[in-house]
Design a protein around this motif. Structure first.
Motif, mmCIF file in Angstrom:
data_model
loop_
_atom_site.group_PDB
_atom_site.id
_atom_site.type_symbol
_atom_site.label_atom_id
_atom_site.label_comp_id
_atom_site.label_asym_id
_atom_site.label_seq_id
_atom_site.Cartn_x
_atom_site.Cartn_y
_atom_site.Cartn_z
ATOM 1 N N PRO A 139 4.035 -25.638 -7.116
ATOM 2 C CA PRO A 139 4.613 -24.381 -6.632
ATOM 3 C C PRO A 139 6.016 -24.178 -7.208
ATOM 4 O O PRO A 139 6.865 -25.065 -7.126
ATOM 5 N N PHE A 140 6.244 -23.008 -7.804
ATOM 6 C CA PHE A 140 7.503 -22.790 -8.510
ATOM 7 C C PHE A 140 8.704 -22.794 -7.578
ATOM 8 O O PHE A 140 9.693 -23.492 -7.813
ATOM 9 N N ARG A 141 8.669 -21.985 -6.521
ATOM 10 C CA ARG A 141 9.888 -21.742 -5.737
ATOM 11 C C ARG A 141 10.413 -23.019 -5.100
ATOM 12 O O ARG A 141 11.607 -23.321 -5.176
ATOM 13 N N GLU A 309 -3.224 -5.786 2.212
ATOM 14 C CA GLU A 309 -3.752 -6.625 1.144
ATOM 15 C C GLU A 309 -4.530 -7.798 1.723
ATOM 16 O O GLU A 309 -4.229 -8.305 2.803
ATOM 17 N N LYS A 310 -5.531 -8.242 0.978
ATOM 18 C CA LYS A 310 -6.476 -9.225 1.502
ATOM 19 C C LYS A 310 -5.898 -10.632 1.553
ATOM 20 O O LYS A 310 -6.224 -11.426 2.425
ATOM 21 N N ASP A 311 -5.062 -10.974 0.584
ATOM 22 C CA ASP A 311 -4.481 -12.308 0.563
ATOM 23 C C ASP A 311 -3.136 -12.245 -0.147
ATOM 24 O O ASP A 311 -2.664 -11.177 -0.527
ATOM 25 N N GLY A 312 -2.541 -13.398 -0.346
ATOM 26 C CA GLY A 312 -1.226 -13.456 -0.976
ATOM 27 C C GLY A 312 -0.218 -14.079 -0.023
ATOM 28 O O GLY A 312 -0.338 -13.949 1.202
ATOM 29 N N PRO A 313 0.797 -14.755 -0.576
ATOM 30 C CA PRO A 313 1.752 -15.470 0.271
ATOM 31 C C PRO A 313 2.613 -14.560 1.136
ATOM 32 O O PRO A 313 3.225 -15.018 2.099
ATOM 33 N N TYR A 314 2.673 -13.262 0.803
ATOM 34 C CA TYR A 314 3.539 -12.357 1.569
ATOM 35 C C TYR A 314 2.726 -11.237 2.223
ATOM 36 O O TYR A 314 3.242 -10.159 2.479
ATOM 37 N N ARG A 315 1.456 -11.535 2.495
ATOM 38 C CA ARG A 315 0.639 -10.544 3.212
ATOM 39 C C ARG A 315 1.178 -10.326 4.619
ATOM 40 O O ARG A 315 1.129 -9.215 5.151
ATOM 41 N N VAL A 316 1.706 -11.387 5.220
ATOM 42 C CA VAL A 316 2.337 -11.317 6.542
ATOM 43 C C VAL A 316 3.749 -11.872 6.409
ATOM 44 O O VAL A 316 3.928 -12.998 5.923
ATOM 45 N N VAL A 317 4.741 -11.084 6.800
ATOM 46 C CA VAL A 317 6.132 -11.553 6.722
ATOM 47 C C VAL A 317 6.822 -11.290 8.054
ATOM 48 O O VAL A 317 6.390 -10.449 8.850
ATOM 49 N N GLU A 318 7.896 -12.032 8.272
ATOM 50 C CA GLU A 318 8.704 -11.840 9.472
ATOM 51 C C GLU A 318 9.964 -11.060 9.135
ATOM 52 O O GLU A 318 10.471 -11.133 8.009
#
Length: 370
Positions: A139-141, A309-318
């Motif tokens: 994972p890059f980040r 969006e169906k997926d992705g690391p930022y589909r749900v954010v706070e």
């Protein structure tokens, strides 16, 4: 022991393989790396804050993230020619013989090897990130974050070990070599060229020189760049019965037409991306705090925002309360006077001040209280 071959004594004949040149380049490189590290740390905290800081992040200044992340990428790109020049100046030291004269010398050389490896990985993975190219399995980040600490720690240790040598050559005590002046001029010119031809993706008045940056901030749907299209996100077709759900003591379900009937606010806010580009636009929509008031949410409510969006690391954010209650944080329905393009988040998206672009959720379908 007598060395033979290309690394024998006398191989490295340039007068520039000397401490004064290394110290001058090192000062510039150290400034670039520390700027890159500190601004990267700010970016990481805004994007993934620790729990104890999460509810205290500031939503102002409006352009705070734009400036710090722009500086992060600019200083990181500037560090590449500086790092190359520094390594060229000192690389004969890599072939010292014997390789280790003592345990202390061996540890010093090991620390330099770790420092060089960390810096090379840091600047080149960062550069490839600006191109959105990730040819590695990790994972890059997270890797980039910890490599930054490793590089800065190694840098400080190296400076401490070489402090007496650095002090002796910090100031010029005799006329400089003509070769050194020419070399430093060439390095300065290289840094200037790569900076001026890439910084325009963040700095508006350098946009005409934006020749080699991966983004032009004025190109894209509705004059704004994008990283993820509606097709890639699986949101190119929005359900005809789409409604925004807002949870709270008085839950809301609002259609696009009903949202358009609520009081509208227009604000000029930037989209600022972790890859270093940013662009301002005029966004129009409903203030998020107005939606929360309609839903009866408490003033200190933290939000969870969900995308179509169906997926992705930022589909749900706070979103912390400081952002949610800022009068410039909008559920945007229009940009620059036009209905949002699907690639910009139609039917509705979040836009907030001083917030990373990956957290400016597109294709919003639900806002929940935490």
């Amino acid at each position: 022991m007598l060395r033979r071959g290309p690394l024998r004594e006398g191989t490295f004949t340039s007068a520039l393989h000397e401490p004064r040149t290394a110290v001058v380049i090192g000062r510039w490189l150290g400034a670039a790396l520390l700027t890159c590290f500190l601004t990267g740390l700010l970016s990481h905290v805004l994007q993934q804050p620790p729990t104890w800081l999460r509810d205290h992040l500031p939503s102002r200044p409006v352009n705070g993230y734009r400036v710090t992340q722009g500086l992060h990428v600019i200083s990181g790109i500037a560090a590449i020619p500086l790092l190359g020049a520094k390594l060229w100046t000192v690389y004969p030291k890599l072939f010292e013989w014997p390789p280790a004269r003592s345990v202390l010398h061996a540890l010093e050389r090991l620390s330099i090897a770790i420092l060089v490896a960390a810096m090379l990985l840091e600047v080149f993975t960062g550069l490839l990130n600006t191109l959105q190219w990730y040819p590695w399995p990790f994972p890059f980040r997270q890797t980039h974050f910890w490599l930054g600490w490793l590089a800065v720690g190694g840098l400080l240790l190296h400076v401490a070990a070489k402090a007496p040598l650095i002090a002796r050559h910090w100031r010029r005590v005799r006329p400089g070599l003509a070769q050194r002046r020419a070399f430093l001029t060439a390095v300065t010119a290289s840094v200037g060229v790569v900076t001026l031809t890439t910084a325009g993706q963040t700095v508006p008045w350098l946009r005409a020189l934006d020749l080699f940056a991966p983004r032009r901030p004025d190109l894209g749907p509705q004059g704004l760049p994008i990283n993820r299209t509606a097709v890639q996100a699986g949101t190119s077709t929005v359900p005809a019965d789409w409604q925004l759900t807002v949870d709270g003591p008085r839950p809301l379900r609002l259609s696009l037409a009903e949202l358009a009937q609520l009081p509208q606010t227009t604000a000029e806010l930037p989209i600022s991306c972790v890859e270093g580009w940013s662009a301002s636009a005029h966004w129009t929509g409903v203030r998020v705090r107005d939606l929360l008031d309609l839903a009866g949410a408490p003033a200190d409510a933290r939000l969870q925002i969900t995308s179509l969006e169906k997926d992705g690391p930022y589909r749900v954010v706070e979103m912390p309360a400081t952002y949610a209650r800022d009068p410039l944080t909008l559920l945007a329905l229009r940009v620059n006077g036009q209905v949002l393009d699907p690639d910009h988040g139609y039917p509705a998206r979040i836009i907030a001040p001083n917030r990373p672009g990956v957290l400016q959720t597109k294709w919003v379908t639900r806002i929940e209280l935490i």
